[in-house]
Design a protein around this motif. Structure first.
Motif, PDB file in Angstrom:
ATOM      1  N   ASP A 176     -48.661  48.748 -11.993  1.00 43.20           N
ATOM      2  CA  ASP A 176     -48.576  47.361 -11.562  1.00 43.20           C
ATOM      3  C   ASP A 176     -48.616  47.252 -10.045  1.00 43.20           C
ATOM      4  O   ASP A 176     -49.013  46.224  -9.501  1.00 43.20           O
ATOM      5  CB  ASP A 176     -47.277  46.724 -12.067  1.00 43.20           C
ATOM      6  N   LEU A 177     -48.207  48.322  -9.345  1.00 41.05           N
ATOM      7  CA  LEU A 177     -48.130  48.312  -7.889  1.00 41.05           C
ATOM      8  C   LEU A 177     -48.181  49.744  -7.382  1.00 41.05           C
ATOM      9  O   LEU A 177     -47.634  50.653  -8.008  1.00 41.05           O
ATOM     10  CB  LEU A 177     -46.814  47.649  -7.443  1.00 41.05           C
ATOM     11  N   VAL A 178     -48.847  49.940  -6.241  1.00 40.28           N
ATOM     12  CA  VAL A 178     -48.916  51.260  -5.615  1.00 40.28           C
ATOM     13  C   VAL A 178     -48.221  51.222  -4.258  1.00 40.28           C
ATOM     14  O   VAL A 178     -48.516  50.353  -3.426  1.00 40.28           O
ATOM     15  CB  VAL A 178     -50.379  51.717  -5.414  1.00 40.28           C
ATOM     16  N   LEU A 179     -47.274  52.130  -4.044  1.00 38.38           N
ATOM     17  CA  LEU A 179     -46.676  52.345  -2.729  1.00 38.38           C
ATOM     18  C   LEU A 179     -47.392  53.554  -2.133  1.00 38.38           C
ATOM     19  O   LEU A 179     -47.273  54.668  -2.642  1.00 38.38           O
ATOM     20  CB  LEU A 179     -45.176  52.621  -2.850  1.00 38.38           C
ATOM     21  N   LEU A 180     -48.138  53.336  -1.073  1.00 39.35           N
ATOM     22  CA  LEU A 180     -49.012  54.370  -0.519  1.00 39.35           C
ATOM     23  C   LEU A 180     -48.526  54.851   0.844  1.00 39.35           C
ATOM     24  O   LEU A 180     -48.635  54.140   1.838  1.00 39.35           O
ATOM     25  CB  LEU A 180     -50.440  53.821  -0.395  1.00 39.35           C
ATOM     26  N   GLY A 181     -47.964  56.069   0.889  1.00 38.53           N
ATOM     27  CA  GLY A 181     -47.618  56.675   2.170  1.00 38.53           C
ATOM     28  C   GLY A 181     -48.898  57.115   2.863  1.00 38.53           C
ATOM     29  O   GLY A 181     -49.694  57.860   2.281  1.00 38.53           O
ATOM     30  N   LEU A 182     -49.138  56.673   4.069  1.00 39.51           N
ATOM     31  CA  LEU A 182     -50.413  56.916   4.736  1.00 39.51           C
ATOM     32  C   LEU A 182     -50.551  58.329   5.282  1.00 39.51           C
ATOM     33  O   LEU A 182     -51.663  58.800   5.518  1.00 39.51           O
ATOM     34  CB  LEU A 182     -50.617  55.901   5.863  1.00 39.51           C
ATOM     35  N   GLU A 183     -49.429  59.040   5.505  1.00 43.64           N
ATOM     36  CA  GLU A 183     -49.493  60.407   6.026  1.00 43.64           C
ATOM     37  C   GLU A 183     -49.573  61.390   4.862  1.00 43.64           C
ATOM     38  O   GLU A 183     -48.579  62.006   4.467  1.00 43.64           O
ATOM     39  CB  GLU A 183     -48.280  60.721   6.911  1.00 43.64           C
ATOM     40  N   LEU A 184     -50.757  61.518   4.273  1.00 41.85           N
ATOM     41  CA  LEU A 184     -50.954  62.383   3.109  1.00 41.85           C
ATOM     42  C   LEU A 184     -51.372  63.777   3.547  1.00 41.85           C
ATOM     43  O   LEU A 184     -51.942  63.965   4.624  1.00 41.85           O
ATOM     44  CB  LEU A 184     -52.012  61.777   2.185  1.00 41.85           C
ATOM     45  N   SER A 185     -51.136  64.760   2.672  1.00 45.04           N
ATOM     46  CA  SER A 185     -51.398  66.156   3.028  1.00 45.04           C
ATOM     47  C   SER A 185     -52.862  66.548   2.884  1.00 45.04           C
ATOM     48  O   SER A 185     -53.314  67.507   3.510  1.00 45.04           O
ATOM     49  CB  SER A 185     -50.547  67.079   2.145  1.00 45.04           C
ATOM     50  N   ASP A 186     -53.613  65.814   2.056  1.00 45.63           N
ATOM     51  CA  ASP A 186     -54.983  66.238   1.782  1.00 45.63           C
ATOM     52  C   ASP A 186     -56.063  65.257   2.217  1.00 45.63           C
ATOM     53  O   ASP A 186     -57.149  65.655   2.633  1.00 45.63           O
ATOM     54  CB  ASP A 186     -55.143  66.527   0.287  1.00 45.63           C
ATOM     55  N   LEU A 187     -55.780  63.961   2.143  1.00 44.84           N
ATOM     56  CA  LEU A 187     -56.782  62.955   2.468  1.00 44.84           C
ATOM     57  C   LEU A 187     -56.237  61.952   3.474  1.00 44.84           C
ATOM     58  O   LEU A 187     -55.027  61.820   3.637  1.00 44.84           O
ATOM     59  CB  LEU A 187     -57.214  62.207   1.191  1.00 44.84           C
ATOM     60  N   ASP A 188     -57.138  61.263   4.136  1.00 48.87           N
ATOM     61  CA  ASP A 188     -56.734  60.201   5.051  1.00 48.87           C
ATOM     62  C   ASP A 188     -56.183  59.031   4.242  1.00 48.87           C
ATOM     63  O   ASP A 188     -56.830  58.536   3.315  1.00 48.87           O
ATOM     64  CB  ASP A 188     -57.940  59.750   5.885  1.00 48.87           C
ATOM     65  N   GLY A 189     -54.975  58.587   4.584  1.00 47.87           N
ATOM     66  CA  GLY A 189     -54.319  57.545   3.812  1.00 47.87           C
ATOM     67  C   GLY A 189     -55.093  56.237   3.777  1.00 47.87           C
ATOM     68  O   GLY A 189     -55.152  55.561   2.743  1.00 47.87           O
ATOM     69  N   LEU A 190     -55.714  55.870   4.895  1.00 45.15           N
ATOM     70  CA  LEU A 190     -56.486  54.631   4.929  1.00 45.15           C
ATOM     71  C   LEU A 190     -57.704  54.724   4.022  1.00 45.15           C
ATOM     72  O   LEU A 190     -58.085  53.742   3.373  1.00 45.15           O
ATOM     73  CB  LEU A 190     -56.915  54.318   6.367  1.00 45.15           C
ATOM     74  N   GLU A 191     -58.327  55.905   3.975  1.00 44.66           N
ATOM     75  CA  GLU A 191     -59.486  56.076   3.100  1.00 44.66           C
ATOM     76  C   GLU A 191     -59.064  56.007   1.633  1.00 44.66           C
ATOM     77  O   GLU A 191     -59.782  55.439   0.794  1.00 44.66           O
ATOM     78  CB  GLU A 191     -60.168  57.415   3.384  1.00 44.66           C
ATOM     79  N   VAL A 192     -57.902  56.580   1.307  1.00 43.87           N
ATOM     80  CA  VAL A 192     -57.383  56.471  -0.059  1.00 43.87           C
ATOM     81  C   VAL A 192     -57.167  55.005  -0.409  1.00 43.87           C
ATOM     82  O   VAL A 192     -57.488  54.558  -1.520  1.00 43.87           O
ATOM     83  CB  VAL A 192     -56.061  57.249  -0.207  1.00 43.87           C
ATOM     84  N   CYS A 193     -56.650  54.247   0.532  1.00 44.32           N
ATOM     85  CA  CYS A 193     -56.423  52.818   0.306  1.00 44.32           C
ATOM     86  C   CYS A 193     -57.744  52.107   0.026  1.00 44.32           C
ATOM     87  O   CYS A 193     -57.837  51.275  -0.885  1.00 44.32           O
ATOM     88  CB  CYS A 193     -55.730  52.211   1.526  1.00 44.32           C
ATOM     89  N   ARG A 194     -58.778  52.437   0.795  1.00 45.19           N
ATOM     90  CA  ARG A 194     -60.089  51.810   0.588  1.00 45.19           C
ATOM     91  C   ARG A 194     -60.643  52.127  -0.803  1.00 45.19           C
ATOM     92  O   ARG A 194     -61.203  51.255  -1.472  1.00 45.19           O
ATOM     93  CB  ARG A 194     -61.073  52.279   1.662  1.00 45.19           C
ATOM     94  N   VAL A 195     -60.492  53.374  -1.222  1.00 47.95           N
ATOM     95  CA  VAL A 195     -60.992  53.772  -2.537  1.00 47.95           C
ATOM     96  C   VAL A 195     -60.210  53.073  -3.649  1.00 47.95           C
ATOM     97  O   VAL A 195     -60.789  52.595  -4.627  1.00 47.95           O
ATOM     98  CB  VAL A 195     -60.921  55.308  -2.712  1.00 47.95           C
ATOM     99  N   LEU A 196     -58.898  53.000  -3.492  1.00 45.97           N
ATOM    100  CA  LEU A 196     -58.074  52.294  -4.476  1.00 45.97           C
ATOM    101  C   LEU A 196     -58.525  50.846  -4.605  1.00 45.97           C
ATOM    102  O   LEU A 196     -58.645  50.311  -5.711  1.00 45.97           O
ATOM    103  CB  LEU A 196     -56.599  52.355  -4.081  1.00 45.97           C
ATOM    104  N   ARG A 197     -58.759  50.213  -3.463  1.00 40.28           N
ATOM    105  CA  ARG A 197     -59.168  48.816  -3.490  1.00 40.28           C
ATOM    106  C   ARG A 197     -60.549  48.644  -4.109  1.00 40.28           C
ATOM    107  O   ARG A 197     -60.828  47.666  -4.807  1.00 40.28           O
ATOM    108  CB  ARG A 197     -59.167  48.254  -2.059  1.00 40.28           C
ATOM    109  N   ALA A 198     -61.442  49.597  -3.889  1.00 41.16           N
ATOM    110  CA  ALA A 198     -62.807  49.490  -4.406  1.00 41.16           C
ATOM    111  C   ALA A 198     -62.882  49.762  -5.898  1.00 41.16           C
ATOM    112  O   ALA A 198     -63.805  49.279  -6.575  1.00 41.16           O
ATOM    113  CB  ALA A 198     -63.728  50.452  -3.662  1.00 41.16           C
TER     114      ALA A 198
END
Length: 212
Positions: free
Chosen positions: A39-61
């Protein structure tokens, strides 16, 4: 999702204590591979493998799940970058748990409010497919971030009526962001539509969609 174990464990414990069903993951790849029914994603932007902002973009897309980004910097730039990547809200550490819960509830209220709008909203050459979150303007599909879509939809639902910056901030961002956040998103929408006349600025008040 949090790559830092100390934050991930503590946050999960608090959320479970409040009755939430929580799936905690440590990497961006794990987040992208699962959680489609969340229902909701809490996304920590400092990820160990991928850029957090890019993960956010993919989630949104790829899905329509609301996202609250969590970062380590309290700055307008970090906030704007997260929102432009598609996040519904941005919280900087250290944060109070009650504040986080309030933001989660506000984001979910806004998401549910969108569910009550008409499926297809048409304003002249502008067509907004709400379930698909698709915008078509003069026959062309216009790609928009979640916040841009929500803002355009709010204005389209009130054609010929001035919507104040305060109302926009309250309904789209929960009232916790700067006025420049609204201006930035309006500018981006105008640029994508290629027609500045569709959203009119009312100096000192807010914005209005031209009535067709």
């Amino acid at each position: 999702m949090e790559s830092q174990e100390e934050y991930r464990g503590a946050l999960k414990e608090e959320l479970v204590r409040c009755g939430q069903n929580v799936q905690a993951v440590a990497s961006g790849r794990e987040a992208l591979d699962g959680g489609t029914d969340s229902d909701l994603v809490l996304l920590g932007l400092e990820l160990s493998d991928l850029d957090g902002l890019e993960v956010c973009r993919v989630l949104r897309a790829t899905r329509d799940t609301p996202v609250i980004a969590i970062g380590s910097h309290v700055s307008e730039l970090d906030t704007v970058l997260a929102l432009q990547a598609g996040a519904d809200d941005y919280v900087a550490r250290p944060y109070g748990f009650r504040e986080l819960m309030a933001r989660m509830e506000a984001v979910m209220r806004r998401a549910h409010a969108c569910e009550r709008t008409p499926e297809i909203l048409e304003r002249g050459p502008l067509s907004i497919n709400v379930p698909k979150r698709e915008v078509v303007f003069k026959g062309c599909v216009i790609k928009m971030t979640r916040k841009e879509f929500d803002l355009l939809l709010l204005l389209a639902m009130n054609p010929g009526t001035v919507v104040s910056r305060e109302k926009i901030l309250s309904q789209i961002w929960g009232g916790s962001w700067s006025r420049r956040t609204v201006d930035t998103h309006v500018s981006s929408i105008r640029s994508k539509l290629g027609d500045r006349e569709w959203i009119v600025s009312i100096r000192g008040v807010g914005f209005m969609m031209a009535k067709i």
